[in-house]
Design a protein around this motif. Structure first.
Motif, PDB file in Angstrom:
ATOM      1  N   UNK A  84       0.837  -1.209   0.000  1.00 11.97           N
ATOM      2  CA  UNK A  84       0.000   0.000   0.000  1.00 11.97           C
ATOM      3  C   UNK A  84       0.869   1.255   0.000  1.00 11.97           C
ATOM      4  N   UNK A  85       1.902   1.263   0.841  1.00 13.71           N
ATOM      5  CA  UNK A  85       2.805   2.424   0.880  1.00 13.71           C
ATOM      6  C   UNK A  85       3.579   2.529  -0.438  1.00 13.71           C
ATOM      7  N   UNK A  86       3.917   1.377  -1.024  1.00 16.74           N
ATOM      8  CA  UNK A  86       4.588   1.404  -2.339  1.00 16.74           C
ATOM      9  C   UNK A  86       3.711   2.136  -3.359  1.00 16.74           C
ATOM     10  N   UNK A  87       2.419   1.799  -3.374  1.00 18.96           N
ATOM     11  CA  UNK A  87       1.512   2.445  -4.337  1.00 18.96           C
ATOM     12  C   UNK A  87       1.357   3.936  -4.047  1.00 18.96           C
ATOM     13  N   UNK A  88       1.335   4.279  -2.767  1.00 20.62           N
ATOM     14  CA  UNK A  88       1.143   5.688  -2.390  1.00 20.62           C
ATOM     15  C   UNK A  88       2.353   6.547  -2.760  1.00 20.62           C
ATOM     16  N   UNK A  89       3.565   5.960  -2.660  1.00 19.86           N
ATOM     17  CA  UNK A  89       4.783   6.771  -2.844  1.00 19.86           C
ATOM     18  C   UNK A  89       5.515   6.559  -4.157  1.00 19.86           C
ATOM     19  N   UNK A  97      -6.572   7.575  -1.442  1.00 16.38           N
ATOM     20  CA  UNK A  97      -7.811   7.151  -0.735  1.00 16.38           C
ATOM     21  C   UNK A  97      -8.282   5.784  -1.253  1.00 16.38           C
ATOM     22  N   UNK A  98      -8.078   5.524  -2.563  1.00 19.52           N
ATOM     23  CA  UNK A  98      -8.489   4.236  -3.141  1.00 19.52           C
ATOM     24  C   UNK A  98      -7.561   3.115  -2.648  1.00 19.52           C
ATOM     25  N   UNK A  99      -6.263   3.413  -2.544  1.00 18.10           N
ATOM     26  CA  UNK A  99      -5.292   2.424  -2.033  1.00 18.10           C
ATOM     27  C   UNK A  99      -5.675   2.035  -0.604  1.00 18.10           C
ATOM     28  N   UNK A 100      -5.970   3.045   0.218  1.00 16.23           N
ATOM     29  CA  UNK A 100      -6.307   2.793   1.631  1.00 16.23           C
ATOM     30  C   UNK A 100      -7.610   2.002   1.733  1.00 16.23           C
ATOM     31  N   UNK A 101      -8.611   2.404   0.939  1.00 17.35           N
ATOM     32  CA  UNK A 101      -9.913   1.724   0.957  1.00 17.35           C
ATOM     33  C   UNK A 101      -9.745   0.234   0.615  1.00 17.35           C
ATOM     34  N   UNK A 102      -8.978  -0.048  -0.440  1.00 20.15           N
ATOM     35  CA  UNK A 102      -8.797  -1.442  -0.862  1.00 20.15           C
ATOM     36  C   UNK A 102      -8.009  -2.248   0.181  1.00 20.15           C
ATOM     37  N   UNK A 103      -7.019  -1.618   0.804  1.00 18.93           N
ATOM     38  CA  UNK A 103      -6.235  -2.299   1.844  1.00 18.93           C
ATOM     39  C   UNK A 103      -7.129  -2.677   3.021  1.00 18.93           C
ATOM     40  N   UNK A 104      -8.023  -1.770   3.402  1.00 19.75           N
ATOM     41  CA  UNK A 104      -8.947  -2.031   4.520  1.00 19.75           C
ATOM     42  C   UNK A 104      -9.909  -3.170   4.157  1.00 19.75           C
ATOM     43  N   UNK A 105     -10.396  -3.184   2.909  1.00 26.44           N
ATOM     44  CA  UNK A 105     -11.296  -4.263   2.449  1.00 26.44           C
ATOM     45  C   UNK A 105     -10.598  -5.627   2.535  1.00 26.44           C
ATOM     46  N   UNK A 106      -9.325  -5.659   2.096  1.00 30.04           N
ATOM     47  CA  UNK A 106      -8.554  -6.917   2.158  1.00 30.04           C
ATOM     48  C   UNK A 106      -8.368  -7.340   3.616  1.00 30.04           C
ATOM     49  N   UNK A 107      -8.053  -6.372   4.477  1.00 23.40           N
ATOM     50  CA  UNK A 107      -7.842  -6.672   5.906  1.00 23.40           C
ATOM     51  C   UNK A 107      -9.118  -7.230   6.534  1.00 23.40           C
ATOM     52  N   UNK A 120      -6.046   0.636   8.548  1.00 22.39           N
ATOM     53  CA  UNK A 120      -6.625   1.948   8.245  1.00 22.39           C
ATOM     54  C   UNK A 120      -5.858   3.054   8.980  1.00 22.39           C
ATOM     55  N   UNK A 121      -5.603   2.813  10.286  1.00 20.01           N
ATOM     56  CA  UNK A 121      -4.914   3.817  11.115  1.00 20.01           C
ATOM     57  C   UNK A 121      -3.497   4.087  10.632  1.00 20.01           C
ATOM     58  N   UNK A 122      -2.760   3.018  10.340  1.00 23.03           N
ATOM     59  CA  UNK A 122      -1.360   3.171   9.891  1.00 23.03           C
ATOM     60  C   UNK A 122      -1.317   3.942   8.574  1.00 23.03           C
ATOM     61  N   UNK A 123      -2.135   3.524   7.613  1.00 26.10           N
ATOM     62  CA  UNK A 123      -2.058   4.146   6.280  1.00 26.10           C
ATOM     63  C   UNK A 123      -2.554   5.594   6.288  1.00 26.10           C
ATOM     64  N   UNK A 124      -3.573   5.886   7.116  1.00 25.22           N
ATOM     65  CA  UNK A 124      -4.042   7.287   7.197  1.00 25.22           C
ATOM     66  C   UNK A 124      -2.992   8.168   7.867  1.00 25.22           C
ATOM     67  N   UNK A 125      -2.287   7.614   8.842  1.00 26.04           N
ATOM     68  CA  UNK A 125      -1.179   8.345   9.482  1.00 26.04           C
ATOM     69  C   UNK A 125      -0.051   8.632   8.489  1.00 26.04           C
ATOM     70  N   UNK A 126       0.286   7.615   7.701  1.00 25.12           N
ATOM     71  CA  UNK A 126       1.327   7.784   6.675  1.00 25.12           C
ATOM     72  C   UNK A 126       0.907   8.886   5.706  1.00 25.12           C
ATOM     73  N   UNK A 127      -0.359   8.851   5.291  1.00 29.68           N
ATOM     74  CA  UNK A 127      -0.865   9.852   4.340  1.00 29.68           C
ATOM     75  C   UNK A 127      -0.825  11.264   4.951  1.00 29.68           C
ATOM     76  N   UNK A 128      -1.182  11.348   6.229  1.00 29.67           N
ATOM     77  CA  UNK A 128      -1.285  12.660   6.880  1.00 29.67           C
ATOM     78  C   UNK A 128       0.091  13.241   7.229  1.00 29.67           C
ATOM     79  N   UNK A 129       0.964  12.413   7.781  1.00 24.38           N
ATOM     80  CA  UNK A 129       2.241  12.918   8.309  1.00 24.38           C
ATOM     81  C   UNK A 129       3.400  12.827   7.320  1.00 24.38           C
ATOM     82  N   UNK A 130       3.254  11.964   6.314  1.00 23.97           N
ATOM     83  CA  UNK A 130       4.365  11.769   5.376  1.00 23.97           C
ATOM     84  C   UNK A 130       5.394  10.817   5.947  1.00 23.97           C
TER      85      UNK A 130
END
Length: 448
Positions: A84-89, A97-107, A120-130
């Motif tokens: 997920x982080x690979x796709x984001x960066x 938002x689509x990467x995070x949504x799909x990751x949560x669905x898989x989880x 969800x928490x980890x990926x939203x933190x990564x998105x928010x804080x960098x």
């Protein structure tokens, strides 16, 4: 296939590759065929799997501040976070938002509500804080290791061998895609005719300087052409072609290829010999010897006799001074082909290098007596480590005064390669960054 199902397949693949030390390219190919994945999804799957493996250590560095180290994450959860982080960066194709949504669905699908909430928490933190900046890493070699996702011990080893600048260039080159190269079967078609046919199909091609049979493809899918299907061309890296060019096998000769699979070099040798003479080809495994036979049949080559056999026991099969030419393309760590097989860099340790160097020396010792006087032997590997390359060749020559380094080898190299940074007093080390090829070592030894 739904998007999240494709990504769930990707999670499975990543887990299998890490868990079983499986070869990524073989597992991806099997997944695509068994699940009948569409060409569009196939491209995405390949990109995410390779990219996640290629950047694994960088991704772990990015995730570290956001994942509680006291929590033992299941392997699939770590893989899901990495990809997920690979796709984001590193990919622009899918919004965060689509990467995070799909990751949560898989989880949710694979785990339970608690895991979905953690993802969800980890990926939203990564998105928010960098992600954390690698510039804060003081040690240059360690920083390079994290930025290019190579084990730190390996980067430091290369820096000791080749200096920081060359290592820096090599590590970055290992993250790039190299152009595909092919070799024409000259008994069936000329290089010019093959290039003309490919141009008409919209391919972008150019001649290789490594071999008069080589073509570099900058654009176009060779697998979907008549030329490939009917055995007019073979996929082969340019560095690998150079090995056969330097072997100088001629029609009518008797040649030994001691470690022959998967068969690229031995079929190239048969083509150079105009399918006249005898080639004894060996591989440790009967299945691989069969693959060599199949490859020869596809190319209409009949002089290759492929058998299962240990290169360290070939004196049991052949009398001394039997062969005009011998090729020892020795088993090695494979650090020169990290671009195509990125998982290699995580699965090897220093002990593997030392053990392989011993095996390489044993093979050389054993096959050398089979070479005729004035015969030529090529020693090659697809790695970039001096222990397996220069040292093995130099030690062999020191022990055997009746064998000498064939210095005419250097004069016969293509002009641009003669000036390359990898030319040493013992042979040629090709680095992946110099000519956009695999990393490869080769040298030529002559029997007095």
């Amino acid at each position: 296939m739904e998007n999240y199902q494709v990504r769930e397949s990707i999670v499975d693949l990543l887990v299998r590759i890490e868990q079983d030390s499986g070869f990524s390219h073989l597992l991806i190919d099997h997944e695509i065929k068994s699940k009948h994945i569409s060409p569009k999804d196939e491209a995405l799957m390949t990109e995410i799997v390779y990219g996640t493996i290629q950047r694994q250590l960088t991704l772990d560095y990015y995730l570290e501040p956001f994942v509680d180290s006291r929590k033992k994450l299941k392997r699939w959860v770590r893989m899901l976070l990495r990809m997920s982080v690979y796709q984001m960066y590193f990919l622009d194709k899918v919004p965060d938002h689509a990467v995070i949504h799909e990751a949560v669905e898989i989880a949710k699908h694979r785990g339970h509500k608690g895991i979905a909430s953690l993802v969800n928490g980890v990926l939203r933190n990564v998105q928010r804080k960098g992600v954390p900046n690698t510039a804060v890493i003081q040690d240059k070699a360690k920083r390079l290791a994290v930025e290019t996702s190579h084990p730190e011990w390996l980067v430091k080893r290369w820096v000791d061998m080749y200096g920081y600048e060359l290592t820096h260039a090599m590590c970055h080159a290992n993250l790039e895609r190299k152009p595909l190269s092919i070799r024409v079967q000259p008994l069936k078609i000329t290089r010019e005719a093959a290039m003309d046919e490919l141009r008409e199909l919209g391919f972008a091609t150019r001649k290789s300087d490594f071999s008069d049979q080589g073509i570099i493809i900058d654009q176009g899918n060779i697998l979907r052409t008549r030329l490939f299907a009917e055995g007019y061309v073979t996929i082969q890296d340019q560095s690998s072609m150079l090995v056969t060019e330097m072997l100088n096998a001629e029609p009518g000769m008797t040649v030994l290829d001691a470690c022959s699979a998967p068969g690229g070099k031995v079929t190239h040798t048969a083509e150079k010999m105009r399918n006249q003479g005898v080639i004894a080809a060996y591989d440790l495994h009967a299945k691989k010897a069969k693959q060599i036979e199949q490859k020869a049949a596809e190319l209409d080559l009949t002089i290759i006799d492929a058998k299962a056999g240990d290169a360290r026991k070939l004196q049991e099969q052949h009398e001394n001074q039997r062969f005009d030419r011998i090729l020892v393309d020795a088993p090695c760590t494979g650090f020169g082909v990290i671009r195509g097989k990125p998982d290699i860099k995580y699965h090897k340790q220093k002990e593997d290098i030392d053990q392989l160097a011993r095996i390489q020396s044993e093979i050389l010792e054993h096959v050398a007596p089979l070479l005729k006087k004035d015969g030529l032997l090529i020693y090659s590997t697809c790695t970039v480590d001096k222990t397996e390359n220069d040292n093995v060749a130099a030690n062999f020559l020191a022990r055997h005064p009746d064998f000498i380094l064939d210095t005419s080898f250097f004069e016969q190299l293509p002009p641009m390669i003669r000036q390359s940074p990898g030319c040493s007093e013992i042979g040629l080390q090709l680095f992946p960054q110099t000519f956009s090829t695999d990393g490869f070592f080769l040298t030529r030894i002559k029997r007095k």
